[in-house]
Design a protein around this motif. Structure first.
Motif, mmCIF file in Angstrom:
data_model
loop_
_atom_site.group_PDB
_atom_site.id
_atom_site.type_symbol
_atom_site.label_atom_id
_atom_site.label_comp_id
_atom_site.label_asym_id
_atom_site.label_seq_id
_atom_site.Cartn_x
_atom_site.Cartn_y
_atom_site.Cartn_z
ATOM 1 N N LEU B 186 17.787 20.536 84.330
ATOM 2 C CA LEU B 186 17.781 21.950 83.971
ATOM 3 C C LEU B 186 18.813 22.199 82.865
ATOM 4 C CD1 LEU B 186 16.715 24.834 84.801
ATOM 5 C CD2 LEU B 186 18.806 25.018 86.158
ATOM 6 N N ALA B 187 18.407 22.953 81.842
ATOM 7 C CA ALA B 187 19.321 23.210 80.723
ATOM 8 C C ALA B 187 20.168 24.441 80.998
ATOM 9 C CB ALA B 187 18.533 23.376 79.430
ATOM 10 N N ASP B 188 20.847 24.435 82.147
ATOM 11 C CA ASP B 188 21.783 25.531 82.431
ATOM 12 C C ASP B 188 23.123 25.190 81.778
ATOM 13 O OD1 ASP B 188 22.438 23.420 84.072
ATOM 14 O OD2 ASP B 188 23.268 24.706 85.631
ATOM 15 N N ILE B 189 24.177 25.891 82.132
ATOM 16 C CA ILE B 189 25.471 25.640 81.476
ATOM 17 C C ILE B 189 25.860 24.174 81.579
ATOM 18 C CG2 ILE B 189 27.947 26.104 81.563
ATOM 19 C CD1 ILE B 189 27.306 28.918 82.546
ATOM 20 N N LEU B 190 25.886 23.657 82.809
ATOM 21 C CA LEU B 190 26.349 22.280 82.984
ATOM 22 C C LEU B 190 25.361 21.283 82.394
ATOM 23 C CD1 LEU B 190 28.750 20.776 84.148
ATOM 24 C CD2 LEU B 190 27.433 20.429 86.242
ATOM 25 N N GLY B 191 24.059 21.569 82.515
ATOM 26 C CA GLY B 191 23.049 20.689 81.940
ATOM 27 C C GLY B 191 23.218 20.583 80.435
ATOM 28 N N ALA B 192 23.375 21.720 79.787
ATOM 29 C CA ALA B 192 23.562 21.725 78.342
ATOM 30 C C ALA B 192 24.850 20.997 77.971
ATOM 31 C CB ALA B 192 23.596 23.168 77.834
ATOM 32 N N ALA B 193 25.882 21.201 78.779
ATOM 33 C CA ALA B 193 27.178 20.603 78.477
ATOM 34 C C ALA B 193 27.161 19.087 78.631
ATOM 35 C CB ALA B 193 28.249 21.209 79.385
ATOM 36 N N THR B 194 26.526 18.590 79.678
ATOM 37 C CA THR B 194 26.502 17.131 79.866
ATOM 38 C C THR B 194 25.650 16.468 78.783
ATOM 39 O OG1 THR B 194 24.762 17.487 81.508
ATOM 40 C CG2 THR B 194 26.972 17.062 82.341
ATOM 41 N N THR B 195 24.557 17.131 78.400
ATOM 42 C CA THR B 195 23.752 16.609 77.301
ATOM 43 C C THR B 195 24.604 16.516 76.033
ATOM 44 O OG1 THR B 195 21.820 17.690 78.252
ATOM 45 C CG2 THR B 195 21.613 16.927 75.992
ATOM 46 N N ALA B 196 25.304 17.613 75.737
ATOM 47 C CA ALA B 196 26.142 17.655 74.539
ATOM 48 C C ALA B 196 27.248 16.612 74.618
ATOM 49 C CB ALA B 196 26.740 19.053 74.383
ATOM 50 N N GLN B 197 27.778 16.449 75.820
ATOM 51 C CA GLN B 197 28.872 15.484 75.991
ATOM 52 C C GLN B 197 28.398 14.056 75.714
ATOM 53 O OE1 GLN B 197 29.282 13.471 79.187
ATOM 54 N NE2 GLN B 197 30.950 12.373 78.154
ATOM 55 N N SER B 198 27.189 13.722 76.169
ATOM 56 C CA SER B 198 26.729 12.358 75.953
ATOM 57 C C SER B 198 26.342 12.118 74.498
ATOM 58 C CB SER B 198 25.569 12.009 76.891
ATOM 59 O OG SER B 198 24.534 12.941 76.744
ATOM 60 N N PHE B 199 25.863 13.176 73.827
ATOM 61 C CA PHE B 199 25.540 13.022 72.409
ATOM 62 C C PHE B 199 26.799 12.922 71.555
ATOM 63 C CE2 PHE B 199 21.169 14.694 73.258
ATOM 64 C CZ PHE B 199 20.484 13.636 72.682
ATOM 65 N N SER B 200 27.816 13.721 71.873
ATOM 66 C CA SER B 200 29.007 13.787 71.027
ATOM 67 C C SER B 200 30.068 12.785 71.445
ATOM 68 C CB SER B 200 29.605 15.193 71.077
ATOM 69 O OG SER B 200 30.067 15.446 72.387
ATOM 70 N N GLY B 201 29.956 12.284 72.663
ATOM 71 C CA GLY B 201 30.990 11.392 73.164
ATOM 72 C C GLY B 201 32.339 12.079 73.269
ATOM 73 N N ASN B 202 32.307 13.384 73.497
ATOM 74 C CA ASN B 202 33.541 14.166 73.530
ATOM 75 C C ASN B 202 33.480 15.130 74.707
ATOM 76 O OD1 ASN B 202 35.058 16.805 72.707
ATOM 77 N ND2 ASN B 202 35.905 15.220 71.363
ATOM 78 N N ALA B 203 34.622 15.371 75.340
ATOM 79 C CA ALA B 203 34.642 16.192 76.561
ATOM 80 C C ALA B 203 34.670 17.688 76.283
ATOM 81 C CB ALA B 203 35.831 15.810 77.435
ATOM 82 N N SER B 204 34.738 18.081 75.031
ATOM 83 C CA SER B 204 34.839 19.516 74.720
ATOM 84 C C SER B 204 33.691 20.343 75.310
ATOM 85 C CB SER B 204 34.915 19.733 73.211
ATOM 86 O OG SER B 204 36.067 19.111 72.710
ATOM 87 N N PRO B 205 32.437 19.850 75.244
ATOM 88 C CA PRO B 205 31.353 20.640 75.842
ATOM 89 C C PRO B 205 31.574 20.912 77.337
ATOM 90 C CG PRO B 205 30.436 18.930 74.459
ATOM 91 C CD PRO B 205 31.904 18.645 74.566
ATOM 92 N N LEU B 206 32.164 19.944 78.047
ATOM 93 C CA LEU B 206 32.435 20.164 79.475
ATOM 94 C C LEU B 206 33.497 21.240 79.661
ATOM 95 C CD1 LEU B 206 32.386 16.471 80.742
ATOM 96 C CD2 LEU B 206 30.619 18.220 81.023
ATOM 97 N N MET B 207 34.475 21.215 78.744
ATOM 98 C CA MET B 207 35.503 22.258 78.801
ATOM 99 C C MET B 207 34.872 23.619 78.513
ATOM 100 S SD MET B 207 38.489 23.071 79.504
ATOM 101 C CE MET B 207 39.512 21.618 79.575
#
Lengths: 266, 236
Positions: B186-207
């Motif tokens: 599901l592309a909710d907040i956390l879903g979008a953030a984990t996707t972004a995190q794996s693409f960027s290799g950076n923890a900022s989306p999780l923050m």
């Protein structure tokens, strides 16, 4: 038994008053039994109350007087027997109990006002939802009822902001506003501080003078002696003795009545 | 989280900021997180409204004390309170398609969480209804109100007030479980953030996700506190 009482009554000073109130009973209890599991609380009660009569039920705790009162509008389910109020057999199959209850007002020991509603709201609820009045008509009627109990200025007060005596008067107004044929009072002053009892008794006196039929469970013996048309002494689930207050309080026949009265008169 | 692009001369503070508050990453993935925010918000509102309403209806039905119906309600409430929502989510999302029922991730999360909230809400409302003094029922019925009218106009308004504190806390806890949607894509907040995190290799989306959850739920927590005081009134 009822005839006996009336004959007794007529031999007394209250004779003419009692006689004038004779007529078909507005409330009739026939052969009433109530059992809670193994405990038989009412063991065959026969009672007839004529219109305009004020009847006091007295007796020790556990004698069944409150249960008898609660059976009169079927808040308590009778085990056996018949209850007829204003010609309606409450114990008949398929009786419209909600409709019948409109003709039977009830006042409780703990007042039981709705805490989330104002004094006015407490009274208008049934007027609107049961009697089907419009908001304006219900308000008008409720204000009249509040005025009858001397609390016009408390219409917008919530129960928590009222004294016990005021709460009980609102509760009486709530029942009266539906214009019942009979009013049942279940120890209406037992939960009140002594200095607040008088106001409630004054209201009950007024209700009686207006011609209301009243069945009262109470420990206010002096009030009973002064205001009642008839006093019924119950013990162990039966009516032990009944008669005008002068007789019951002045010259009780039964030893159990005498024993009870000597205990409560101190 | 090893990041080979990080220059070797960074101070610890710079490294911390680069890891959790990387401007470039934030800018790039903000739209996705915002979309996720909307999805989570929609789910939260749907879950709270449907779950609470269903719970209230079930508690009211239960108060009529019809034995077979009550057995069903109690069984439902007990099972849904005993099961971790994640188990139900996986069962519904991966199991149901095998019997011909394919639900989207959004619908699965909504249904499972709404039913879970309903189970808890039913118990809370039921406790509230039971806690109302018998005298209130008796007074209402003695004036000729039907059972249903007494329930609606006299008992429920009082019972609901009592249930506000436990219910809001439970509703907030269950609504937060929308984050479980991540496991079924599901592309909710956390879903979008984990996707972004794996693409960027950076923890900022999780923050960003953490901040988004705080922005969404802190007002709710404060509102719950406010409701608790507002719905309290002095008992007679």
């Amino acid at each position: 038994m009822i005839e006996e009482v009336l004959v007794d009554a007529m031999s007394d000073t209250d004779a003419s008053a009692a006689a004038s109130k004779r007529g078909p009973p507005i409330l009739e209890v026939i052969g009433l039994h109530k059992r809670f599991n193994q405990l038989e609380v009412l063991r065959g009660i026969d009672l007839a109350v004529t219109p305009g009569e004020m009847v006091f039920l007295i007796g020790p705790s556990g004698s069944g007087k409150s249960t008898l009162l609660r059976c009169c509008n079927r808040l308590e389910e009778p085990t056996a027997g018949t209850i007829i109020v204003d010609g309606v057999d409450l114990t008949a199959r398929g009786v419209n109990l909600n409709k019948a209850r409109r003709t039977i007002g009830m006042v409780f020991q703990a007042f039981n006002l709705y805490p989330h509603k104002t004094a006015l709201g407490n009274i208008t609820l049934a007027l609107r939802k049961v009697a089907g009045l419009t908001k304006a008509a219900a308000n008008e009627k409720a204000m009249a009822a509040l005025s009858d109990v001397g609390l016009s200025d408390k219409a917008d007060s919530y129960p928590a902001a009222l004294s016990g005596g005021q709460q009980q008067r609102v509760a009486i107004a709530r029942a009266l506003a539906l214009e019942p044929k009979v009013m049942l009072f279940d120890e209406p002053t037992s939960a009140l501080d002594p200095e607040l009892v008088g106001d409630v008794l004054d209201v009950m006196r007024k209700v009686r003078q207006a011609g209301m039929t009243m069945l009262v469970v109470s420990h206010e013996m002096r009030f009973a002696a002064e205001a009642a048309d008839r006093v019924i002494f119950m013990d162990g689930g039966v009516i032990v003795e009944e008669g005008p207050p002068e007789t019951i309080f002045g010259a009780p026949r039964e030893p159990r009545t005498r024993a009870f009265l000597s205990r409560v008169s101190h | 989280m090893e990041d080979e692009t990080t220059p070797p001369m960074m101070t610890p503070l710079e490294r911390f900021i680069d890891t959790f508050f990387n401007e470039a990453v934030i800018e790039r993935y903000l739209p996705a997180i915002l979309k996720g925010f909307v999805v989570t918000l929609e789910l939260a509102i749907l879950v709270v409204i449907t779950g609470t309403l269903l719970g209230l209806i079930l508690a009211c039905v239960r108060s009529y004390r019809m034995l077979p119906v009550n057995l069903i309600i109690i069984t439902f409430a007990d099972i849904f309170r005993a099961l971790p929502p994640l188990v139900l989510i996986l069962l519904a999302y991966f199991g149901l398609p095998n019997v011909g029922v394919s639900l989207s991730a959004f619908v699965v999360i909504w249904l499972v969480l709404a039913l879970t909230l309903a189970a808890f809400a039913e118990e809370i409302f039921w406790a509230g209804i039971l806690s109302i003094d018998k005298g209130q029922w008796q007074a209402a019925r003695s004036t000729g109100l039907s059972y249903t009218s007494a329930l609606i106009y006299v008992v429920l308004p009082q019972a609901v007030r009592l249930t506000v504190p436990p219910l809001t806390n439970r509703a907030i806890a269950i609504t937060m479980s929308t984050a479980l949607g991540m496991v079924i894509g599901l592309a909710d907040i956390l879903g979008a953030a984990t996707t972004a995190q794996s693409f960027s290799g950076n923890a900022s989306p999780l923050m960003m996700a953490a901040i988004a959850y705080v922005i969404m739920f802190l007002p709710l927590v404060i509102a719950a506190r406010w409701l608790e005081t507002r719905f309290r009134w002095k008992r007679a």
